[in-house]
Design a protein around this motif. Sequence first.
Motif, PDB file in Angstrom:
ATOM      1  N   ALA A 250       0.829  -1.204   0.000  1.00 49.58           N
ATOM      2  CA  ALA A 250       0.000   0.000   0.000  1.00 49.58           C
ATOM      3  C   ALA A 250       0.866   1.258   0.000  1.00 49.58           C
ATOM      4  N   TYR A 251       1.906   1.277   0.831  1.00 49.01           N
ATOM      5  CA  TYR A 251       2.808   2.434   0.881  1.00 49.01           C
ATOM      6  C   TYR A 251       3.518   2.630  -0.457  1.00 49.01           C
ATOM      7  N   THR A 252       3.901   1.527  -1.081  1.00 43.12           N
ATOM      8  CA  THR A 252       4.592   1.621  -2.371  1.00 43.12           C
ATOM      9  C   THR A 252       3.695   2.291  -3.403  1.00 43.12           C
ATOM     10  N   GLY A 253       2.441   1.848  -3.471  1.00 42.30           N
ATOM     11  CA  GLY A 253       1.516   2.466  -4.409  1.00 42.30           C
ATOM     12  C   GLY A 253       1.283   3.935  -4.112  1.00 42.30           C
ATOM     13  N   ALA A 254       1.105   4.263  -2.831  1.00 43.03           N
ATOM     14  CA  ALA A 254       0.874   5.656  -2.452  1.00 43.03           C
ATOM     15  C   ALA A 254       2.103   6.520  -2.752  1.00 43.03           C
ATOM     16  N   ALA A 255       3.285   5.985  -2.491  1.00 41.19           N
ATOM     17  CA  ALA A 255       4.519   6.724  -2.775  1.00 41.19           C
ATOM     18  C   ALA A 255       4.678   6.960  -4.275  1.00 41.19           C
ATOM     19  N   GLN A 256       4.311   5.955  -5.082  1.00 44.77           N
ATOM     20  CA  GLN A 256       4.374   6.119  -6.533  1.00 44.77           C
ATOM     21  C   GLN A 256       3.448   7.245  -6.989  1.00 44.77           C
ATOM     22  N   SER A 257       2.258   7.290  -6.411  1.00 48.52           N
ATOM     23  CA  SER A 257       1.297   8.334  -6.756  1.00 48.52           C
ATOM     24  C   SER A 257       1.834   9.718  -6.394  1.00 48.52           C
ATOM     25  N   ALA A 258       2.428   9.845  -5.215  1.00 50.71           N
ATOM     26  CA  ALA A 258       2.985  11.126  -4.792  1.00 50.71           C
ATOM     27  C   ALA A 258       4.148  11.536  -5.685  1.00 50.71           C
ATOM     28  N   TYR A 259       4.986  10.568  -6.041  1.00 51.52           N
ATOM     29  CA  TYR A 259       6.103  10.859  -6.953  1.00 51.52           C
ATOM     30  C   TYR A 259       5.576  11.342  -8.307  1.00 51.52           C
ATOM     31  N   ASP A 260       4.596  10.636  -8.857  1.00 49.36           N
ATOM     32  CA  ASP A 260       4.064  10.999 -10.174  1.00 49.36           C
ATOM     33  C   ASP A 260       3.506  12.417 -10.168  1.00 49.36           C
ATOM     34  N   TYR A 261       2.811  12.776  -9.105  1.00 51.24           N
ATOM     35  CA  TYR A 261       2.230  14.113  -9.021  1.00 51.24           C
ATOM     36  C   TYR A 261       3.330  15.178  -8.978  1.00 51.24           C
ATOM     37  N   HIS A 284      17.609  16.008  -8.933  1.00 47.38           N
ATOM     38  CA  HIS A 284      18.205  15.080  -7.972  1.00 47.38           C
ATOM     39  C   HIS A 284      17.189  14.653  -6.916  1.00 47.38           C
ATOM     40  N   LYS A 285      16.362  15.597  -6.495  1.00 44.05           N
ATOM     41  CA  LYS A 285      15.335  15.257  -5.506  1.00 44.05           C
ATOM     42  C   LYS A 285      14.365  14.223  -6.081  1.00 44.05           C
ATOM     43  N   LEU A 286      13.950  14.421  -7.338  1.00 42.14           N
ATOM     44  CA  LEU A 286      13.037  13.483  -7.980  1.00 42.14           C
ATOM     45  C   LEU A 286      13.686  12.124  -8.217  1.00 42.14           C
ATOM     46  N   VAL A 287      14.963  12.121  -8.572  1.00 45.45           N
ATOM     47  CA  VAL A 287      15.668  10.852  -8.747  1.00 45.45           C
ATOM     48  C   VAL A 287      15.719  10.087  -7.430  1.00 45.45           C
ATOM     49  N   ASP A 288      16.019  10.775  -6.344  1.00 48.32           N
ATOM     50  CA  ASP A 288      16.069  10.106  -5.040  1.00 48.32           C
ATOM     51  C   ASP A 288      14.691   9.589  -4.636  1.00 48.32           C
ATOM     52  N   MET A 289      13.645  10.332  -4.976  1.00 43.04           N
ATOM     53  CA  MET A 289      12.284   9.870  -4.698  1.00 43.04           C
ATOM     54  C   MET A 289      11.978   8.604  -5.502  1.00 43.04           C
ATOM     55  N   HIS A 290      12.367   8.621  -6.772  1.00 39.37           N
ATOM     56  CA  HIS A 290      12.166   7.436  -7.626  1.00 39.37           C
ATOM     57  C   HIS A 290      12.912   6.227  -7.060  1.00 39.37           C
ATOM     58  N   LEU A 291      14.136   6.434  -6.613  1.00 38.13           N
ATOM     59  CA  LEU A 291      14.915   5.326  -6.060  1.00 38.13           C
ATOM     60  C   LEU A 291      14.252   4.757  -4.814  1.00 38.13           C
ATOM     61  N   ALA A 296      11.346   0.232  -2.476  1.00 39.91           N
ATOM     62  CA  ALA A 296      10.178  -0.273  -1.756  1.00 39.91           C
ATOM     63  C   ALA A 296       9.483  -1.376  -2.551  1.00 39.91           C
ATOM     64  N   ARG A 297       9.343  -1.162  -3.843  1.00 31.88           N
ATOM     65  CA  ARG A 297       8.653  -2.161  -4.667  1.00 31.88           C
ATOM     66  C   ARG A 297       9.447  -3.465  -4.720  1.00 31.88           C
ATOM     67  N   LEU A 298      10.743  -3.373  -4.837  1.00 29.92           N
ATOM     68  CA  LEU A 298      11.572  -4.579  -4.940  1.00 29.92           C
ATOM     69  C   LEU A 298      11.533  -5.420  -3.663  1.00 29.92           C
ATOM     70  N   ALA A 324       9.276   0.621   2.759  1.00 28.11           N
ATOM     71  CA  ALA A 324       8.182   1.251   2.025  1.00 28.11           C
ATOM     72  C   ALA A 324       7.555   2.405   2.802  1.00 28.11           C
ATOM     73  N   SER A 325       7.409   2.258   4.115  1.00 28.78           N
ATOM     74  CA  SER A 325       6.817   3.347   4.896  1.00 28.78           C
ATOM     75  C   SER A 325       7.730   4.563   4.907  1.00 28.78           C
ATOM     76  N   GLU A 326       9.019   4.341   5.029  1.00 25.76           N
ATOM     77  CA  GLU A 326       9.948   5.472   5.030  1.00 25.76           C
ATOM     78  C   GLU A 326      10.094   6.060   3.631  1.00 25.76           C
ATOM     79  N   ALA A 327       9.937   5.225   2.604  1.00 23.02           N
ATOM     80  CA  ALA A 327       9.943   5.740   1.229  1.00 23.02           C
ATOM     81  C   ALA A 327       8.748   6.670   1.021  1.00 23.02           C
ATOM     82  N   TYR A 328       7.585   6.251   1.493  1.00 21.56           N
ATOM     83  CA  TYR A 328       6.389   7.085   1.339  1.00 21.56           C
ATOM     84  C   TYR A 328       6.562   8.417   2.061  1.00 21.56           C
ATOM     85  N   MET A 329       7.094   8.385   3.271  1.00 18.42           N
ATOM     86  CA  MET A 329       7.300   9.623   4.009  1.00 18.42           C
ATOM     87  C   MET A 329       8.285  10.531   3.285  1.00 18.42           C
ATOM     88  N   LYS A 330       9.364   9.955   2.760  1.00 17.09           N
ATOM     89  CA  LYS A 330      10.360  10.753   2.045  1.00 17.09           C
ATOM     90  C   LYS A 330       9.755  11.391   0.798  1.00 17.09           C
TER      91      LYS A 330
END
Length: 380
Positions: A250-261, A284-291, A296-298, A324-330
């Motif tokens: 769930a966090y992975t999906g939510a983080a992906q949505s936040a990144y896309d926006y 660089h900020k977006l790249v780190d968010m993508h990573l 999280a997905r892996l 995944a939870s820390e990825a979403y927060m980041k």
Amino acid sequence: MNMFDATDEEKDLRAAVRDFVRRECPPGAWEELDQSHTYPSELMKKLAATGWMGVAFPDPDTGERHGRWGSMLGIVTEELGKVSYSLASNYMKVAGYGETILHHGSDAQRETIVPRLADGELLLAISISEPGAGSDAAAVATRAVRDGDHYVLNGTKHFSTCSAIADYIILLARTGDDRYGGLSVFLVPPGTEGITFTEMNKMGIWTNPTYNITLDNARIPASALLGGEGQGWKVITHSLDIERFSLAAAYTGAAQSAYDYAADYARTREQFGKPIGKFQVVQHKLVDMHLAVDHARLVTQRAAELLNRGVPCRREASTAKLVASEAYMKVANDGLQILGGLGYTMESPMQRHFRDAKLGEIGGGSSEIQRNILARELGL
């Protein structure tokens, strides 16, 4: 099969969930539910009609579960998480918590409850935390005392999301004095006499109400015992393994949505004569968010593969939940920074991601608890 390969069936499932989301919850629809603090009951009915509630349960005819059930559970949860972590967690309350009844329920419980869960007819909630028992779950003080063919429950529970609107609460109580061996789990209907609910006012997850529960001589039948008296710690830790895997998806999906926006915003928002996405600091900020999302997905897929194979995955589930939870927060935090002032208003979904994401580092076992678990798993 490589753990990162998706079968054609899994690809079709992901595409079907995405189509469902586009059709039934278009952009802006969830924001209306969130702002009005409205539980998505109609959307949950439509989700139940898809049959996806049953992907993690055995086939009712053969008694066998799908060989890729963990991956399929993760796929549905992740795609729903792109709409909202809250929606994905509602799905998890059926498909994930149902795993507890499937493994530890009596024959009667499995026969009467599991099919209705698979059909999306029932909703489960979980109740572990108390005033003196949060991260230290074994400190539960709520008492369940045997009285003939019933148990009598007394105590106070905290932070039980959707408990008042669920059909059953998976409730941890103390039936003996031994720290771990004195714990038992019960399936408690929220309408039981002697149970009262007080809704909590939370910072986020506004569509899913969270309650404090007071149990005052609440009588439940002994048949509500889940897994046997004194087996509560075993039951609840198994439940938490599945919960943490599902939460990670769930966090992975939510983080992906936040990144896309945030990425879309950076491509169109112009400052100093060009899109802000052309500035290296934003890139660089977006790249780190993508990573962070990719990581999280892996790790979540790794846990899913172990579930597919029937292999214990406590270490991997805790890793996935933590990452995944820390990825979403980041991603929510950095995404809000990219949006600047707009991100701080209620006009963009980034504020919701920011509010919702923080719970991920607290609920379902805090980041600190996950690190404690992993330290033990590593023999430290």
